[in-house]
Design a protein around this motif. Sequence first.
Motif, mmCIF file in Angstrom:
data_model
loop_
_atom_site.group_PDB
_atom_site.id
_atom_site.type_symbol
_atom_site.label_atom_id
_atom_site.label_comp_id
_atom_site.label_asym_id
_atom_site.label_seq_id
_atom_site.Cartn_x
_atom_site.Cartn_y
_atom_site.Cartn_z
ATOM 1 N N ARG A 103 0.813 -1.224 0.000
ATOM 2 C CA ARG A 103 0.000 0.000 0.000
ATOM 3 C C ARG A 103 0.840 1.263 0.000
ATOM 4 O O ARG A 103 0.399 2.311 -0.460
ATOM 5 N N SER A 104 2.057 1.175 0.532
ATOM 6 C CA SER A 104 2.847 2.386 0.723
ATOM 7 C C SER A 104 3.273 3.052 -0.590
ATOM 8 O O SER A 104 3.215 4.281 -0.701
ATOM 9 N N ALA A 105 3.703 2.292 -1.586
ATOM 10 C CA ALA A 105 4.141 2.900 -2.857
ATOM 11 C C ALA A 105 2.980 3.592 -3.585
ATOM 12 O O ALA A 105 3.128 4.750 -4.001
ATOM 13 N N PRO A 106 1.821 2.944 -3.752
ATOM 14 C CA PRO A 106 0.703 3.656 -4.386
ATOM 15 C C PRO A 106 0.245 4.889 -3.587
ATOM 16 O O PRO A 106 -0.163 5.891 -4.183
ATOM 17 N N ASN A 107 0.326 4.829 -2.255
ATOM 18 C CA ASN A 107 -0.021 6.009 -1.455
ATOM 19 C C ASN A 107 0.914 7.167 -1.769
ATOM 20 O O ASN A 107 0.491 8.323 -1.851
ATOM 21 N N TYR A 108 2.176 6.873 -1.955
ATOM 22 C CA TYR A 108 3.140 7.899 -2.333
ATOM 23 C C TYR A 108 2.815 8.437 -3.727
ATOM 24 O O TYR A 108 2.878 9.649 -3.965
ATOM 25 N N ALA A 109 2.430 7.526 -4.630
ATOM 26 C CA ALA A 109 2.054 7.950 -5.988
ATOM 27 C C ALA A 109 0.810 8.839 -5.959
ATOM 28 O O ALA A 109 0.696 9.781 -6.748
ATOM 29 N N ILE A 110 -0.117 8.569 -5.054
ATOM 30 C CA ILE A 110 -1.303 9.428 -4.892
ATOM 31 C C ILE A 110 -0.871 10.816 -4.436
ATOM 32 O O ILE A 110 -1.347 11.835 -4.955
ATOM 33 N N ASP A 111 0.057 10.877 -3.486
ATOM 34 C CA ASP A 111 0.557 12.163 -3.005
ATOM 35 C C ASP A 111 1.188 12.986 -4.128
ATOM 36 O O ASP A 111 1.123 14.214 -4.124
ATOM 37 N N LEU A 112 1.798 12.302 -5.094
ATOM 38 C CA LEU A 112 2.430 12.986 -6.231
ATOM 39 C C LEU A 112 1.462 13.195 -7.391
ATOM 40 O O LEU A 112 1.877 13.658 -8.459
ATOM 41 N N ASP A 113 0.193 12.855 -7.173
ATOM 42 C CA ASP A 113 -0.845 12.956 -8.216
ATOM 43 C C ASP A 113 -0.519 12.133 -9.466
ATOM 44 O O ASP A 113 -0.859 12.513 -10.591
ATOM 45 N N LEU A 114 0.113 10.980 -9.280
ATOM 46 C CA LEU A 114 0.425 10.086 -10.395
ATOM 47 C C LEU A 114 -0.694 9.071 -10.619
ATOM 48 O O LEU A 114 -0.858 8.589 -11.745
ATOM 49 N N VAL A 115 -1.409 8.722 -9.572
ATOM 50 C CA VAL A 115 -2.548 7.807 -9.677
ATOM 51 C C VAL A 115 -3.706 8.391 -8.879
ATOM 52 O O VAL A 115 -3.523 9.256 -8.019
ATOM 53 N N ILE A 116 -4.911 7.900 -9.165
ATOM 54 C CA ILE A 116 -6.109 8.438 -8.521
ATOM 55 C C ILE A 116 -6.419 7.713 -7.217
ATOM 56 O O ILE A 116 -6.809 8.324 -6.241
ATOM 57 N N ARG A 117 -6.281 6.375 -7.207
ATOM 58 C CA ARG A 117 -6.598 5.619 -5.989
ATOM 59 C C ARG A 117 -5.652 4.438 -5.830
ATOM 60 O O ARG A 117 -4.982 4.019 -6.762
ATOM 61 N N ASN A 118 -5.663 3.910 -4.640
ATOM 62 C CA ASN A 118 -4.788 2.806 -4.268
ATOM 63 C C ASN A 118 -5.638 1.541 -4.159
ATOM 64 O O ASN A 118 -6.383 1.371 -3.202
ATOM 65 N N GLU A 119 -5.526 0.673 -5.138
ATOM 66 C CA GLU A 119 -6.320 -0.557 -5.143
ATOM 67 C C GLU A 119 -5.924 -1.503 -4.007
ATOM 68 O O GLU A 119 -6.752 -2.268 -3.525
ATOM 69 N N ALA A 120 -4.671 -1.437 -3.572
ATOM 70 C CA ALA A 120 -4.229 -2.302 -2.470
ATOM 71 C C ALA A 120 -4.965 -1.952 -1.180
ATOM 72 O O ALA A 120 -5.147 -2.800 -0.309
ATOM 73 N N ALA A 121 -5.412 -0.717 -1.055
ATOM 74 C CA ALA A 121 -6.130 -0.295 0.149
ATOM 75 C C ALA A 121 -7.542 -0.870 0.194
ATOM 76 O O ALA A 121 -8.174 -0.863 1.244
ATOM 77 N N ARG A 122 -8.028 -1.372 -0.937
ATOM 78 C CA ARG A 122 -9.387 -1.906 -0.997
ATOM 79 C C ARG A 122 -9.446 -3.405 -0.711
ATOM 80 O O ARG A 122 -10.528 -3.985 -0.679
ATOM 81 N N CYS A 123 -8.311 -4.030 -0.489
ATOM 82 C CA CYS A 123 -8.274 -5.471 -0.217
ATOM 83 C C CYS A 123 -8.943 -5.790 1.111
ATOM 84 O O CYS A 123 -8.808 -5.058 2.076
ATOM 85 N N LYS A 124 -9.635 -6.915 1.134
ATOM 86 C CA LYS A 124 -10.191 -7.411 2.396
ATOM 87 C C LYS A 124 -9.112 -8.266 3.045
ATOM 88 O O LYS A 124 -8.692 -9.272 2.492
ATOM 89 N N LEU A 125 -8.733 -7.844 4.215
ATOM 90 C CA LEU A 125 -7.643 -8.524 4.908
ATOM 91 C C LEU A 125 -8.185 -9.536 5.905
ATOM 92 O O LEU A 125 -9.239 -9.326 6.499
ATOM 93 N N PRO A 126 -7.452 -10.617 6.109
ATOM 94 C CA PRO A 126 -7.889 -11.617 7.092
ATOM 95 C C PRO A 126 -7.791 -11.047 8.505
ATOM 96 O O PRO A 126 -6.954 -10.196 8.785
#
Length: 159
Positions: free
Chosen positions: A20-43
């Motif tokens: 999740r950390s790399a896509p979150n950084y990419a969101i901060d830089l406005d490179l991507v819109i959302r982080n799909e890893a954050a939407r995972c259902k975790l055990p």
Amino acid sequence: MQEKRALSPRVVRYTNSILRSAPNYAIDLDLVIRNEAARCKLPQLIPREMTIFTQNEVRLFLKSAKSERLFALFSFLLGTGCRPAEALGLKWADVDFEKSSVVIRRALVWQRSGGSWAFCEPKTKKVVFIKPTDRSHVFTESKLTFNTQIGEIRHCVFF
């Protein structure tokens, strides 16, 4: 050939936090819109019950550790329920031989960021005052009751 095993919930959650950390950084830089890893259902994490020594196991452990250099530390930890980091954070000023008491004021912990040992607040964020009600010698076989300032009563066996 190794058999395949399912990953533990803790490993899955840890891996997810890393991913999740790399896509979150990419969101901060406005490179991507959302982080799909954050939407995972975790055990769910399955809490494990702490296992503690029985009085007989304490007796056997201390008997076998009697010749060890750290015997006094082992018996202090087992007798008081003090955390190892708290015991390692003790200074002579924390010990009052007159009153047979020890005050836990700090813990010695490894600072990952600085790569060194440092003193910090104890985990309980309270000063814990431990006082044996039986003033017998610490390394004689006796049952002691410890009162702490935070209201706990601990029964322990010293050898």
